[in-house]
Design a protein around this motif. Structure first.
Motif, PDB file in Angstrom:
ATOM      1  N   VAL A  18       0.842  -1.202   0.000  1.00 51.19           N
ATOM      2  CA  VAL A  18       0.000   0.000   0.000  1.00 51.19           C
ATOM      3  C   VAL A  18       0.876   1.251   0.000  1.00 51.19           C
ATOM      4  N   GLY A  19       1.907   1.269   0.865  1.00 48.12           N
ATOM      5  CA  GLY A  19       2.794   2.430   0.943  1.00 48.12           C
ATOM      6  C   GLY A  19       3.495   2.681  -0.391  1.00 48.12           C
ATOM      7  N   LEU A  69       1.112   4.224  -2.924  1.00 44.38           N
ATOM      8  CA  LEU A  69       0.925   5.659  -2.690  1.00 44.38           C
ATOM      9  C   LEU A  69       2.116   6.444  -3.216  1.00 44.38           C
ATOM     10  N   GLU A  70       3.301   5.879  -3.046  1.00 49.03           N
ATOM     11  CA  GLU A  70       4.512   6.543  -3.534  1.00 49.03           C
ATOM     12  C   GLU A  70       4.501   6.634  -5.064  1.00 49.03           C
ATOM     13  N   LEU A  81       1.842   6.643  -7.016  1.00 53.66           N
ATOM     14  CA  LEU A  81       0.838   7.651  -7.403  1.00 53.66           C
ATOM     15  C   LEU A  81       1.457   9.044  -7.342  1.00 53.66           C
ATOM     16  N   GLU A 114      -3.967  10.344 -10.046  1.00 60.33           N
ATOM     17  CA  GLU A 114      -5.005  10.137  -9.043  1.00 60.33           C
ATOM     18  C   GLU A 114      -5.787   8.890  -9.451  1.00 60.33           C
ATOM     19  N   PRO A 115      -6.357   8.191  -8.458  1.00 59.98           N
ATOM     20  CA  PRO A 115      -7.091   6.963  -8.761  1.00 59.98           C
ATOM     21  C   PRO A 115      -8.171   7.177  -9.826  1.00 59.98           C
ATOM     22  N   ARG A 152      -9.573  -0.029   3.987  1.00 64.48           N
ATOM     23  CA  ARG A 152      -9.904   1.155   4.773  1.00 64.48           C
ATOM     24  C   ARG A 152      -8.796   2.204   4.635  1.00 64.48           C
ATOM     25  N   LEU A 153      -7.562   1.751   4.630  1.00 67.28           N
ATOM     26  CA  LEU A 153      -6.422   2.652   4.492  1.00 67.28           C
ATOM     27  C   LEU A 153      -6.452   3.321   3.111  1.00 67.28           C
ATOM     28  N   GLU A 167      -9.085   3.872   1.328  1.00 64.73           N
ATOM     29  CA  GLU A 167     -10.194   4.844   1.311  1.00 64.73           C
ATOM     30  C   GLU A 167      -9.781   6.126   2.034  1.00 64.73           C
ATOM     31  N   ALA A 168      -9.151   5.962   3.195  1.00 69.46           N
ATOM     32  CA  ALA A 168      -8.762   7.134   3.987  1.00 69.46           C
ATOM     33  C   ALA A 168      -7.753   8.008   3.243  1.00 69.46           C
ATOM     34  N   THR A 169      -6.962   7.388   2.380  1.00 71.38           N
ATOM     35  CA  THR A 169      -5.946   8.141   1.648  1.00 71.38           C
ATOM     36  C   THR A 169      -6.457   8.567   0.268  1.00 71.38           C
ATOM     37  N   GLY A 170      -7.737   8.297   0.007  1.00 71.28           N
ATOM     38  CA  GLY A 170      -8.314   8.673  -1.282  1.00 71.28           C
ATOM     39  C   GLY A 170      -7.621   7.985  -2.436  1.00 71.28           C
ATOM     40  N   ALA A 171      -7.120   6.786  -2.194  1.00 69.39           N
ATOM     41  CA  ALA A 171      -6.300   6.108  -3.200  1.00 69.39           C
ATOM     42  C   ALA A 171      -6.980   4.857  -3.763  1.00 69.39           C
ATOM     43  N   GLN A 192      -6.849  13.772   2.672  1.00 71.00           N
ATOM     44  CA  GLN A 192      -6.426  12.500   2.058  1.00 71.00           C
ATOM     45  C   GLN A 192      -4.948  12.532   1.674  1.00 71.00           C
ATOM     46  N   THR A 196       4.086   2.862   6.826  1.00 65.29           N
ATOM     47  CA  THR A 196       4.435   1.570   6.212  1.00 65.29           C
ATOM     48  C   THR A 196       5.954   1.385   6.139  1.00 65.29           C
ATOM     49  N   GLU A 245      -8.630  10.911  11.132  1.00 65.91           N
ATOM     50  CA  GLU A 245      -9.347  11.622  10.067  1.00 65.91           C
ATOM     51  C   GLU A 245     -10.221  12.724  10.654  1.00 65.91           C
TER      52      GLU A 245
END
Lengths: 370, 225
Positions: free
Chosen positions: A267-268, A271-272, A274, A280-281, A302-303, A305-309, B7, B18, B186
């Motif tokens: 996941v990390g 994000l990197e 992106l 963006e997703p 959930r992670l 979603e929280a990161t908008g990813a 976000q 992570t 959040e």
């Protein structure tokens, strides 16, 4: 550097599709507890059918190299590429047919195509993208005019009852059964060239990104040692292959607890990636992940979603349910099915995601339809 | 402050989390547990070091709470709630220490290891600034790390030393009781604190430093200077 396009794709899945109920005819029976673990795995992975390089009476139908060669043939045919145009072959697989020499040699021999440079990549699910990246650079730099990359697996040979140590019948392992009831056989290939195909859709390779986290994780999916606590006790250090076999050092294993610990770095890293490419997703038209959404787990979802990813699930395309999990072949088999079953439009973007639990790496590929 | 800003900050924090979470398996005490090189004495030493550390934990959170001024008093309550949960931790650590044949009176003299000294000094320094909301990110890292560490370590140490659940109550508790830190963070980030100029960067910086020092106190178990 020249641009690079995927101008042909090919998939080869041996024999007829095998349903869940018929699986044990092909992988054999180990015991009731093994079967119970297998059923639980099937409920989780959602796979309904797959292909094996075996007949119901145990005859081998294809070698791994033959699978790869069939997929390459298909990609060449679809890309309308003459044999003598091809100048580079890169293969990816988890385990070739032979211990020595390299797998690409065997695939070239099967193809019978002369004047090729070859490269063999051995890893797990992401080995095919390693091969493709090599092919991409080769064409980009002008060293190659037509290159092909393959991913192929002959997984079912690991799963025959006598392939396990005798003691395994009395000691079923959830990680071992997880693989036994998840992985199956098949091959995929892509042809790449410096110009798009004259007709039909091509896919421009925008970038392939890959990172390994073997600096911090022990082996998670492995064969060649009895357990992943002591990397130095490898199969070839036993007195004989027979002894290694009985010690369980030749069994294909998955450390499920460790797998769960690897999810966050995937996941990390996502994000990197992106961030690095400023995407963006919502910019992704089709997301082709090598794993199903459900295996990610609620915590990671959930992670995202929280990161908008989180890429909207209606843009996910995945064919594991009908093609099986074919390891390194999977990303090309998905791409092939996506091109055939949807109506790709110029400008659409595709993101492929291949997490490899082997020793924790992840690869992404971004494509644009032209 | 838009949802997208929240976000994007969450993305940066998740990357920090992570990166450091995945380095846990390289920490000597965890690697030793995984590779069956751990002794019960090593585990007792960790319990003792953590005992010394969590005594400070509730104190710096209380300090942070007292640094919060109007109009952010709702966040003060949030800090205080955290202080209460931290407070309970050292009782569990003392229980486990005794269950592993440790003499409970050792804990009266428990010292912070050199990593804990650095972590604690840093947390008190941040907590003493007015409205130290950059600590929200640090709490997410610590609790996220804390929880994942607890799960990883509880499993590894139980296997390595054949411990009973009674000897691992602290790490098991944190592994199993997983309050939704994500929701809380959040909500806090969406409450207007990001309107303060530079706050997003400060949150990420504090989280990054805290994560590094958190690993340091695990690397330095048994080292007191």
């Amino acid at each position: 550097m020249r641009p690079v396009y995927i101008t042909g794709t090919g998939a080869f899945l041996p024999g007829e599709p095998i349903t869940n109920d018929a699986m044990e005819t092909y992988i054999g029976e180990l015991g009731d507890e093994h079967r119970r673990l297998g059923r639980a795995t099937l409920r989780r992975n959602g796979i309904r059918q797959r292909h094996y390089t075996r007949t119901a009476d145990g005859q081998i139908t294809h070698s791994n190299a033959q699978l790869a060669a069939n997929a390459v043939r298909e990609a060449l045919t679809q890309g309308r590429c003459r044999d003598d145009r091809l100048d580079f072959l890169a293969t990816g697989t988890t385990q070739g047919d032979l211990l020595v020499p390299g797998f690409a040699s065997a695939v070239q021999a099967e193809l019978g195509i002369a004047n090729l440079e070859i490269a063999s990549f051995q890893s797990v699910c992401a080995s095919s993208l390693m091969a493709l990246k090599m092919a991409q650079f080769s064409v980009q730099s002008g060293q190659s005019e037509a290159a092909v990359a393959s991913g192929s697996e002959s997984a079912c040979r690991w799963f025959q009852p006598d392939f396990y140590a005798e003691s395994y019948r009395d000691n079923p392992d959830p990680g071992v059964e997880f693989l036994r009831w998840t992985l199956s056989d098949g091959a995929g290939a892509v042809l790449i060239e410096p110009e798009p195909a004259a007709s039909g859709r091509s896919l421009r390779i925008d970038w392939i990104e890959q990172r390994s986290f073997a600096d911090r994780f022990p082996a998670c999916m492995y064969a060649g040692m009895a357990d992943n606590r002591h990397d130095t006790e490898v199969w070839s250090h036993y007195r004989s292959p027979g002894e290694a076999h009985q010690a369980g050092a030749l069994t294909l294993k998955q450390d499920l607890k460790l797998l769960y610990q690897i999810f966050p770095v995937w996941v990390g890293y996502y994000l990197e990636v992106l961030d690095k490419h400023g995407i963006e997703p919502g910019d992704i038209d089709a997301f082709l992940p090598h794993y199903s959404a459900r295996s990610l787990g609620r915590e990671m979802e959930r992670l995202l979603e929280a990161t908008g990813a989180m890429i909207p699930t209606e843009r996910w395309f995945n064919n594991l349910e009908t093609r099986g999990n074919t390891g390194s072949a999977s990303v090309f088999v998905m791409l092939d099915d996506w091109l055939r079953s949807t109506d790709p439009q110029p400008g659409q973007t595709v993101l492929c995601f291949v997490p490899e639990s082997g020793r924790a790496l992840a690869a992404f590929m971004h494509l644009t339809v032209v | 402050m838009s949802q997208t800003d929240v976000q994007h900050l969450m993305r940066r924090l998740t990357r920090v989390w992570t990166e450091f979470e995945s380095r846990l398996l390289t920490v000597p005490i965890i690697r030793d547990a995984r590779e069956s090189r751990l002794r019960l004495a090593d585990y007792r030493m960790l319990l003792k070091d953590h005992y010394a550390q969590v005594l400070d934990g509730s104190a710096w959170i209380a300090r942070a709470a007292s640094s919060v001024t109007r109009p952010h008093l709702e966040l003060r309550s949030q800090f205080l709630r955290h202080a209460v949960t931290e407070h309970r931790d050292y009782a569990m650590l003392a229980h486990d220490y005794t269950a592993c044949d440790g003499d409970p009176s050792d804990l009266d003299a428990a010292r912070k290891n050199i990593g804990s000294v650095a972590l604690s000094a840093w947390m008190f320094q941040r907590a003493s600034q007015p409205n130290p909301f950059d600590l929200m990110g640090a709490m997410f890292i610590i609790e996220g790390l804390g929880q994942w560490f607890a799960r990883t370590f509880a499993e590894a140490v139980t296997d390595a030393l054949s411990l009973t659940d009674e000897q691992v109550t602290f790490y098991r508790y944190h592994a199993d009781h997983d309050p939704d830190h994500l929701n809380e963070l959040e909500a806090a980030l969406g409450s207007g604190i990001l309107d303060t100029p530079g706050m997003a960067d400060a949150i990420v910086e504090t989280a990054t430093v805290t994560a590094r020092l958190y690993l340091l106190q695990l690397e330095e178990v048994g080292h007191y200077g």
